[in-house]
Design an enzyme around this catalytic site. Structure first.
Site, PDB file in Angstrom:
ATOM      1  N   GLY A   1       7.935   9.157   4.905  1.00 32.54           N
ATOM      2  CA  GLY A   1       6.660   9.374   5.602  1.00 32.54           C
ATOM      3  C   GLY A   1       6.847   9.216   7.102  1.00 32.54           C
TER       4      GLY A   1
ATOM      5  N   THR B   1      -6.853  -2.348   1.273  1.00 36.48           N
ATOM      6  CA  THR B   1      -7.070  -3.738   1.716  1.00 36.48           C
ATOM      7  C   THR B   1      -8.402  -4.261   1.184  1.00 36.48           C
ATOM      8  OG1 THR B   1      -5.856  -3.222   3.709  1.00 36.48           O
ATOM      9  CG2 THR B   1      -7.189  -5.225   3.752  1.00 36.48           C
TER      10      THR B   1
ATOM     11  N   HIS C   1     -12.319   2.843   9.011  1.00 34.90           N
ATOM     12  CA  HIS C   1     -11.031   3.464   9.348  1.00 34.90           C
ATOM     13  C   HIS C   1     -11.275   4.815  10.014  1.00 34.90           C
ATOM     14  CE1 HIS C   1      -9.351   0.536   6.470  1.00 34.90           C
ATOM     15  NE2 HIS C   1      -8.233   0.679   7.154  1.00 34.90           N
TER      16      HIS C   1
ATOM     17  N   LYS D   1      -8.435   9.185   7.112  1.00 28.54           N
ATOM     18  CA  LYS D   1      -8.034   8.383   5.945  1.00 28.54           C
ATOM     19  C   LYS D   1      -8.566   9.015   4.661  1.00 28.54           C
ATOM     20  CE  LYS D   1      -7.750   3.681   4.158  1.00 28.54           C
ATOM     21  NZ  LYS D   1      -6.320   3.809   3.813  1.00 28.54           N
TER      22      LYS D   1
HETATM   23  N1  LIG Z   1      -0.056  -1.031   4.503  1.00 29.43           N
HETATM   24  C1  LIG Z   1      -0.568  -0.831   5.714  1.00 29.43           C
HETATM   25  O1  LIG Z   1      -0.626  -1.741   6.554  1.00 29.43           O
HETATM   26  C2  LIG Z   1      -1.065   0.543   6.079  1.00 29.43           C
HETATM   27  C3  LIG Z   1      -1.591   0.818   7.354  1.00 29.43           C
HETATM   28  C4  LIG Z   1      -1.984   2.119   7.648  1.00 29.43           C
HETATM   29  C5  LIG Z   1      -1.873   3.113   6.685  1.00 29.43           C
HETATM   30  N2  LIG Z   1      -1.404   2.789   5.449  1.00 29.43           N
HETATM   31  C6  LIG Z   1      -1.187   3.804   4.395  1.00 29.43           C
HETATM   32  O2  LIG Z   1       0.069   4.420   4.664  1.00 29.43           O
HETATM   33  C7  LIG Z   1       0.045   5.755   4.152  1.00 29.43           C
HETATM   34  C8  LIG Z   1       0.393   6.726   5.284  1.00 29.43           C
HETATM   35  O3  LIG Z   1      -0.646   6.698   6.250  1.00 29.43           O
HETATM   36  P1  LIG Z   1      -0.613   7.649   7.532  1.00 29.43           P
HETATM   37  O4  LIG Z   1      -1.891   7.402   8.229  1.00 29.43           O
HETATM   38  O5  LIG Z   1       0.672   7.472   8.277  1.00 29.43           O
HETATM   39  O6  LIG Z   1      -0.626   9.083   6.805  1.00 29.43           O
HETATM   40  P2  LIG Z   1      -0.158  10.484   7.374  1.00 29.43           P
HETATM   41  O7  LIG Z   1      -0.231  10.504   8.855  1.00 29.43           O
HETATM   42  O8  LIG Z   1      -0.884  11.510   6.594  1.00 29.43           O
HETATM   43  O9  LIG Z   1       1.403  10.559   6.980  1.00 29.43           O
HETATM   44  C9  LIG Z   1       1.849  10.733   5.660  1.00 29.43           C
HETATM   45  C10 LIG Z   1       3.356  10.979   5.692  1.00 29.43           C
HETATM   46  O10 LIG Z   1       3.801  11.112   4.344  1.00 29.43           O
HETATM   47  C11 LIG Z   1       4.602  12.291   4.254  1.00 29.43           C
HETATM   48  N3  LIG Z   1       4.491  12.823   2.887  1.00 29.43           N
HETATM   49  C12 LIG Z   1       3.399  13.330   2.271  1.00 29.43           C
HETATM   50  N4  LIG Z   1       3.700  13.726   1.025  1.00 29.43           N
HETATM   51  C13 LIG Z   1       5.016  13.467   0.854  1.00 29.43           C
HETATM   52  C14 LIG Z   1       5.942  13.666  -0.210  1.00 29.43           C
HETATM   53  N5  LIG Z   1       5.544  14.232  -1.364  1.00 29.43           N
HETATM   54  N6  LIG Z   1       7.243  13.270  -0.045  1.00 29.43           N
HETATM   55  C15 LIG Z   1       7.641  12.706   1.121  1.00 29.43           C
HETATM   56  N7  LIG Z   1       6.803  12.501   2.185  1.00 29.43           N
HETATM   57  C16 LIG Z   1       5.528  12.876   2.039  1.00 29.43           C
HETATM   58  C17 LIG Z   1       4.046  13.224   5.305  1.00 29.43           C
HETATM   59  O11 LIG Z   1       5.038  14.159   5.653  1.00 29.43           O
HETATM   60  P3  LIG Z   1       4.667  15.632   6.200  1.00 29.43           P
HETATM   61  O12 LIG Z   1       3.198  15.711   6.411  1.00 29.43           O
HETATM   62  O13 LIG Z   1       5.467  15.797   7.445  1.00 29.43           O
HETATM   63  O14 LIG Z   1       5.091  16.529   5.136  1.00 29.43           O
HETATM   64  C18 LIG Z   1       3.790  12.218   6.428  1.00 29.43           C
HETATM   65  O15 LIG Z   1       5.010  11.904   7.102  1.00 29.43           O
HETATM   66  C19 LIG Z   1      -1.371   5.950   3.560  1.00 29.43           C
HETATM   67  O16 LIG Z   1      -1.333   5.645   2.202  1.00 29.43           O
HETATM   68  C20 LIG Z   1      -2.206   4.913   4.319  1.00 29.43           C
HETATM   69  O17 LIG Z   1      -3.358   4.535   3.651  1.00 29.43           O
HETATM   70  C21 LIG Z   1      -0.997   1.545   5.136  1.00 29.43           C
END
Ligand SMILES: NC(=O)c1ccc[n+]([C@@H]2O[C@H](COP(=O)([O-])OP(=O)(O)OC[C@H]3O[C@@H](n4cnc5c(N)ncnc54)[C@H](OP(=O)(O)O)[C@@H]3O)[C@@H](O)[C@H]2O)c1
Length: 255
Positions: free
Chosen positions: A11, A161, A150, A154
């Site tokens: 990701g 959380t 958020h 999202k």
């Molecule tokens: N735990 C925490 O503290 C925290 C904090 C914030 C967010 N999150 C969570 O983290 C996740 C990502 O959030 P974000 O805001 O960064 O999302 P985002 O901007 O949509 O990024 C998602 C990433 O995942 C990749 N991806 C999607 N499908 C995939 C697949 N099948 N195989 C490999 N890579 C794939 C996308 O790649 P491409 O689009 O380039 O294909 C992109 O790099 C979400 O679930 C969010 O809720 C967690």
């Protein structure tokens, strides 16, 4: 001096992925060795922070000690399989997982170290402990509302959380009705845990737990000001989990 912990990042092109790539710059003891994206991603083959985006998790894991996952639930299952095959730890911050995927993570924890944290900030790790205590002390006479806000992009709601906070309080109180949706028509079931959700603008992540009794209210809040907070938590988790025995861990285990 011991060798730095090397991690592959799934990701990597996303909002959180980029925050992790930024956070690792200049850090001692930790190094990112692969930037992984979805097959067919618009980022594939481009360069970020000196690494070329790729999508071969197995190959990336051959040169990494840990896989850090900030992708989406559909790819977390694939990431987990790759970690099991390579016998490497997984740190996942992905939210919106269904029960089947959560069960697979728990099962995998019997064979490899897995740390799953819907929120990687230390403040939220502490908040989880605080709400448990408040729920136990205040008891069933207080209704509980978990409010979260958020950014507009999202996908899942309520946030991972918010659900983790509700689950912690439900466990602490015994059997408490958790209202899973955000549709709040009708009168409130006494002592229940409900959710309120805002999706707007570029809000990074805010959570408030309200305990509302008769004549008094207690509110506990956490606000993340930037994604760097979550990114640093993930780096902490990656450093911590390298070399740990198999198990299903939480961020609070690293405190
Ligand atoms: N735990 C925490 O503290 C925290 C904090 C914030 C967010 N999150 C969570 O983290 C996740 C990502 O959030 P974000 O805001 O960064 O999302 P985002 O901007 O949509 O990024 C998602 C990433 O995942 C990749 N991806 C999607 N499908 C995939 C697949 N099948 N195989 C490999 N890579 C794939 C996308 O790649 P491409 O689009 O380039 O294909 C992109 O790099 C979400 O679930 C969010 O809720 C967690």
């Amino acid at each position: 001096m011991s060798a730095p912990v090397r991690f592959a990042l799934l990701g990597a092109s996303g909002r959180m992925g980029q925050a992790v790539m930024d956070a690792v710059v200049g850090q001692d003891g930790i190094q990112v060795t692969a930037a992984l994206v979805r097959p067919g991603s618009a980022s594939f083959g481009k360069v970020t922070h000196g690494l070329t985006y790729t999508c071969d998790i197995a190959q990336a894991l051959a040169q990494a000690d840990v896989l850090v996952d900030f992708s989406l639930p559909e790819s977390t299952a694939q990431a987990l399989e790759a970690c099991l095959k390579a016998s490497k730890p997984l740190v996942t911050g992905v939210t919106g997982m269904d029960e089947a995927l959560k069960a697979r993570l728990a099962q995998a924890g019997k064979r490899i170290p897995v740390l799953a944290a819907p929120n990687m900030s230390l403040g939220v790790a502490l908040l989880l402990r605080m709400v448990e205590q408040a729920a136990t002390v205040l008891g069933q006479d207080f209704d509980i509302e978990v409010s979260e806000a958020h950014h507009r992009h999202k996908k899942d709601a309520p946030s991972g959380t918010a659900l983790a906070l509700a689950e912690a309080m439900a466990r602490a109180r015994g059997s408490v009705p958790v209202v899973p949706g955000t549709d709040r028509r009708g009168i409130r079931e006494p002592g229940s845990i409900g959710f309120s959700v805002v999706r707007a603008g570029d809000i990074v992540g805010e959570h408030t737990v309200l305990f509302a009794g008769t004549g008094e209210r207690l509110e506990l809040s956490h606000r993340a000001q930037s994604r760097a907070t979550f990114a640093h938590g993930a780096l902490r988790a990656a450093r911590w989990i390298a070399g740990k025995p198999a198990g299903l861990y939480k961020l609070s285990d690293t405190l």
